[in-house]
Write a protein that holds these residues in place. Structure first.
Motif, PDB file in Angstrom:
ATOM      1  N   LEU A   1       0.831  -1.205   0.000  1.00 13.27           N
ATOM      2  CA  LEU A   1       0.000   0.000   0.000  1.00 13.27           C
ATOM      3  C   LEU A   1       0.865   1.254   0.000  1.00 13.27           C
ATOM      4  CD1 LEU A   1      -2.826  -1.035   2.454  1.00 13.27           C
ATOM      5  CD2 LEU A   1      -2.987  -0.692   0.008  1.00 13.27           C
ATOM      6  N   LEU A   2       1.971   1.197   0.736  1.00 10.57           N
ATOM      7  CA  LEU A   2       2.878   2.352   0.806  1.00 10.57           C
ATOM      8  C   LEU A   2       3.439   2.676  -0.571  1.00 10.57           C
ATOM      9  CD1 LEU A   2       4.467   4.393   2.548  1.00 10.57           C
ATOM     10  CD2 LEU A   2       6.222   2.672   2.773  1.00 10.57           C
ATOM     11  N   LEU A   3       3.798   1.603  -1.310  1.00 12.16           N
ATOM     12  CA  LEU A   3       4.355   1.803  -2.662  1.00 12.16           C
ATOM     13  C   LEU A   3       3.341   2.530  -3.543  1.00 12.16           C
ATOM     14  CD1 LEU A   3       6.920   0.935  -4.304  1.00 12.16           C
ATOM     15  CD2 LEU A   3       5.483  -0.819  -5.269  1.00 12.16           C
ATOM     16  N   VAL A   4       2.074   2.080  -3.488  1.00  9.44           N
ATOM     17  CA  VAL A   4       1.039   2.706  -4.308  1.00  9.44           C
ATOM     18  C   VAL A   4       0.856   4.169  -3.911  1.00  9.44           C
ATOM     19  CG1 VAL A   4      -1.351   2.564  -5.019  1.00  9.44           C
ATOM     20  CG2 VAL A   4      -0.100   0.501  -4.504  1.00  9.44           C
ATOM     21  N   ALA A   5       0.806   4.410  -2.582  1.00  8.81           N
ATOM     22  CA  ALA A   5       0.594   5.779  -2.106  1.00  8.81           C
ATOM     23  C   ALA A   5       1.723   6.685  -2.566  1.00  8.81           C
ATOM     24  CB  ALA A   5       0.485   5.779  -0.587  1.00  8.81           C
ATOM     25  N   ILE A   6       2.962   6.179  -2.472  1.00 12.63           N
ATOM     26  CA  ILE A   6       4.110   6.993  -2.877  1.00 12.63           C
ATOM     27  C   ILE A   6       4.070   7.282  -4.365  1.00 12.63           C
ATOM     28  CG2 ILE A   6       6.603   6.879  -3.190  1.00 12.63           C
ATOM     29  CD1 ILE A   6       6.876   5.905  -0.424  1.00 12.63           C
ATOM     30  N   VAL A   7       3.626   6.281  -5.150  1.00 13.55           N
ATOM     31  CA  VAL A   7       3.525   6.501  -6.598  1.00 13.55           C
ATOM     32  C   VAL A   7       2.538   7.615  -6.902  1.00 13.55           C
ATOM     33  CG1 VAL A   7       2.616   5.455  -8.685  1.00 13.55           C
ATOM     34  CG2 VAL A   7       4.279   4.233  -7.340  1.00 13.55           C
ATOM     35  N   PHE A   8       1.401   7.628  -6.177  1.00 12.16           N
ATOM     36  CA  PHE A   8       0.408   8.673  -6.441  1.00 12.16           C
ATOM     37  C   PHE A   8       0.895  10.044  -5.990  1.00 12.16           C
ATOM     38  CE2 PHE A   8      -2.706   5.151  -6.726  1.00 12.16           C
ATOM     39  CZ  PHE A   8      -3.120   5.440  -8.005  1.00 12.16           C
ATOM     40  N   ILE A   9       1.609  10.086  -4.861  1.00 11.03           N
ATOM     41  CA  ILE A   9       2.140  11.376  -4.403  1.00 11.03           C
ATOM     42  C   ILE A   9       3.172  11.888  -5.399  1.00 11.03           C
ATOM     43  CG2 ILE A   9       3.440  12.513  -2.584  1.00 11.03           C
ATOM     44  CD1 ILE A   9       2.262  10.382  -0.670  1.00 11.03           C
ATOM     45  N   GLU A  10       4.021  10.950  -5.845  1.00  8.04           N
ATOM     46  CA  GLU A  10       5.090  11.325  -6.765  1.00  8.04           C
ATOM     47  C   GLU A  10       4.522  11.837  -8.082  1.00  8.04           C
ATOM     48  OE1 GLU A  10       8.938   8.878  -8.260  1.00  8.04           O
ATOM     49  OE2 GLU A  10       6.992   8.637  -9.177  1.00  8.04           O
ATOM     50  N   ALA A  11       3.359  11.288  -8.471  1.00  6.08           N
ATOM     51  CA  ALA A  11       2.738  11.714  -9.725  1.00  6.08           C
ATOM     52  C   ALA A  11       2.468  13.212  -9.712  1.00  6.08           C
ATOM     53  CB  ALA A  11       1.449  10.938  -9.946  1.00  6.08           C
ATOM     54  N   CYS A  12       2.059  13.739  -8.533  1.00  6.35           N
ATOM     55  CA  CYS A  12       1.774  15.180  -8.447  1.00  6.35           C
ATOM     56  C   CYS A  12       3.034  15.989  -8.737  1.00  6.35           C
ATOM     57  CB  CYS A  12       1.242  15.528  -7.061  1.00  6.35           C
ATOM     58  SG  CYS A  12      -0.270  14.680  -6.673  1.00  6.35           S
ATOM     59  N   ALA A  13       4.154  15.554  -8.154  1.00  4.67           N
ATOM     60  CA  ALA A  13       5.414  16.248  -8.408  1.00  4.67           C
ATOM     61  C   ALA A  13       5.793  16.146  -9.879  1.00  4.67           C
ATOM     62  CB  ALA A  13       6.516  15.676  -7.535  1.00  4.67           C
ATOM     63  N   ILE A  14       5.486  14.987 -10.487  1.00  2.78           N
ATOM     64  CA  ILE A  14       5.820  14.792 -11.896  1.00  2.78           C
ATOM     65  C   ILE A  14       4.993  15.721 -12.778  1.00  2.78           C
ATOM     66  CG2 ILE A  14       5.728  13.124 -13.769  1.00  2.78           C
ATOM     67  CD1 ILE A  14       8.006  12.638 -11.921  1.00  2.78           C
ATOM     68  N   TYR A  15       3.730  15.954 -12.389  1.00  8.38           N
ATOM     69  CA  TYR A  15       2.915  16.886 -13.177  1.00  8.38           C
ATOM     70  C   TYR A  15       3.559  18.272 -13.162  1.00  8.38           C
ATOM     71  CZ  TYR A  15      -0.657  13.297 -12.760  1.00  8.38           C
ATOM     72  OH  TYR A  15      -1.325  12.119 -12.800  1.00  8.38           O
ATOM     73  N   ALA A  16       4.035  18.682 -11.980  1.00 11.91           N
ATOM     74  CA  ALA A  16       4.689  19.987 -11.892  1.00 11.91           C
ATOM     75  C   ALA A  16       5.951  20.002 -12.750  1.00 11.91           C
ATOM     76  CB  ALA A  16       5.029  20.306 -10.445  1.00 11.91           C
ATOM     77  N   LEU A  17       6.669  18.869 -12.763  1.00 10.68           N
ATOM     78  CA  LEU A  17       7.886  18.779 -13.587  1.00 10.68           C
ATOM     79  C   LEU A  17       7.544  18.950 -15.059  1.00 10.68           C
ATOM     80  CD1 LEU A  17      10.939  18.029 -13.669  1.00 10.68           C
ATOM     81  CD2 LEU A  17      10.211  15.702 -14.066  1.00 10.68           C
ATOM     82  N   VAL A  18       6.459  18.274 -15.492  1.00  4.35           N
ATOM     83  CA  VAL A  18       6.047  18.378 -16.897  1.00  4.35           C
ATOM     84  C   VAL A  18       5.683  19.818 -17.232  1.00  4.35           C
ATOM     85  CG1 VAL A  18       4.266  17.698 -18.536  1.00  4.35           C
ATOM     86  CG2 VAL A  18       5.292  15.986 -17.090  1.00  4.35           C
ATOM     87  N   VAL A  19       4.940  20.462 -16.298  1.00  2.00           N
ATOM     88  CA  VAL A  19       4.528  21.848 -16.540  1.00  2.00           C
ATOM     89  C   VAL A  19       5.749  22.758 -16.655  1.00  2.00           C
ATOM     90  CG1 VAL A  19       3.429  23.839 -15.471  1.00  2.00           C
ATOM     91  CG2 VAL A  19       2.238  21.674 -15.553  1.00  2.00           C
TER      92      VAL A  19
END
Lengths: 271, 75
Positions: free
Chosen positions: B49-67
């Motif tokens: 569950l921790l792995l999944v949660a971290i992936v979703f949190i990291e996705a937000c940072a990745i969106y900012a990176l893409v922007v």
């Protein structure tokens, strides 16, 4: 004596220049990375296909995977050797991932090969960047196309594994008013899948290209080990994991409720 | 448009997103390790569950990176 000194000073100047900016403009490396134009045009007579760097990478990936799989599955024996037991453990892990997400044993046997294929495709395409071939996910067209294909496959697999009524039932789970949100999910999921893959791989490539220009000696190789190999494996794993989970969600929600659960729910509604 | 302002905006975007994502990952994994220490028998489940949660949190940072990359390279 004077000539030798001149030679050494020239050599040192050259060397420092190389270390400092890699003998080229910093932006040139990144510019080369961002060049998405066609390398050459494949003429089929009635249609001309522009072939980009990402497409070359993917052609190579598709060629490599069968050879790799033949290599992995050679000399299979009932009593597993060391090499074979490693492969079997990895396959067992994949099966367990499917079963944990809500598929039963029969459905896992059907679905696991697809998940494995998605994993291998992304993994090999990402790892080709080790041979300075530039991962296909650097070009945003690849992750977007892959995510769209993936979400269509998820819907098709959901219908195949749990039946059309099961799929419709999964749309109105847990309650009927959730229908618009569940439909919206199928728009958001591919966007998030595509951006995650693209952002991670593209960010890593930019960083490595920048480091190659600034400090070409030692750092890009060491950091590349983490950013290209480690991140490539993790992103392939995450993509596969999410695909499995999406299908598992559809199957789990679309399962017909047993009479006992139905009675319990009715009692809760009455109370 | 002014190139300097664009660079400033891109840097600010990724800085805020990365900082907050790091904070969130820290909180999530801290709580997960805490509960793992309390109940070692369910640590395998928590890890997944921790792995999944971290992936979703990291996705937000990745969106900012893409922007921010779009800001840098498109404008």
């Amino acid at each position: 004596m004077n000539g030798l000194q001149d030679f050494f000073s020239a050599f040192a100047r050259e060397f420092i220049d190389k270390i400092k900016i890699g003998g080229r403009d910093i932006s040139a490396n990144i510019e080369e990375l961002l060049d998405f134009s066609a390398v050459f045009t494949w003429d089929l007579g009635f249609v001309q296909i522009p072939v980009t760097k990402a497409m070359l990478n993917l052609f190579l990936t598709v060629l490599i995977i069968p050879f790799f799989c033949c290599f992995l599955s050679r000399r299979r024996e009932v009593k597993a050797g060391k090499f074979q037991s490693v492969i079997e453990t990895l396959l067992g892990l994949l099966n367990k991932l499917c079963e944990n997400s809500g598929l039963d044993e029969e459905q896992t046997r059907k679905f696991a090969p697809f998940a494995g294929a998605v994993f291998m495709y992304i993994l090999v395409s990402n790892l080709l960047s080790v041979f300075s071939l530039e991962a296909a996910a650097v070009n945003p067209a690849f992750p977007i196309a892959l995510a769209l294909f993936d979400i269509i496959c998820v819907i098709v697999w959901g219908i195949y594994l749990s039946g059309f009524t099961g799929f419709l039932r999964s749309l109105i789970a847990p309650k009927a008013f959730m229908l618009p949100f569940n439909l919206l999910d199928y728009v958001i999921k591919p966007i998030s899948l595509a951006f995650r893959l693209f952002g991670n791989i593209f960010g890593a490539s930019i960083l490595i290209a920048f480091l190659r220009a600034v400090i070409p000696l030692f750092l890009p190789q060491v950091l590349g080990l983490w950013f290209e190999v480690g991140d490539g494996i993790i992103q392939a794993l995450v993509f596969t994991y999410l695909t499995i989970n999406y299908v598992g969600e559809i199957v789990e929600r679309g399962r017909k409720k047993s009479p006992a659960e139905k009675g319990k729910e009715a009692a809760e509604a009455a109370a | 448009m002014d190139k300097g302002m664009i660079a400033l905006g891109a840097g600010l975007a990724i800085a805020v997103a990365a900082g907050l994502a790091a904070l969130a990952i820290g909180t999530a994994s801290g709580k997960a390790f805490e509960s793992m220490a309390k109940q070692p028998e369910v640590s395998g489940k928590i890890q997944g569950l921790l792995l999944v949660a971290i992936v979703f949190i990291e996705a937000c940072a990745i969106y900012a990176l893409v922007v921010s990359l779009l800001l840098l390279f498109v404008f």
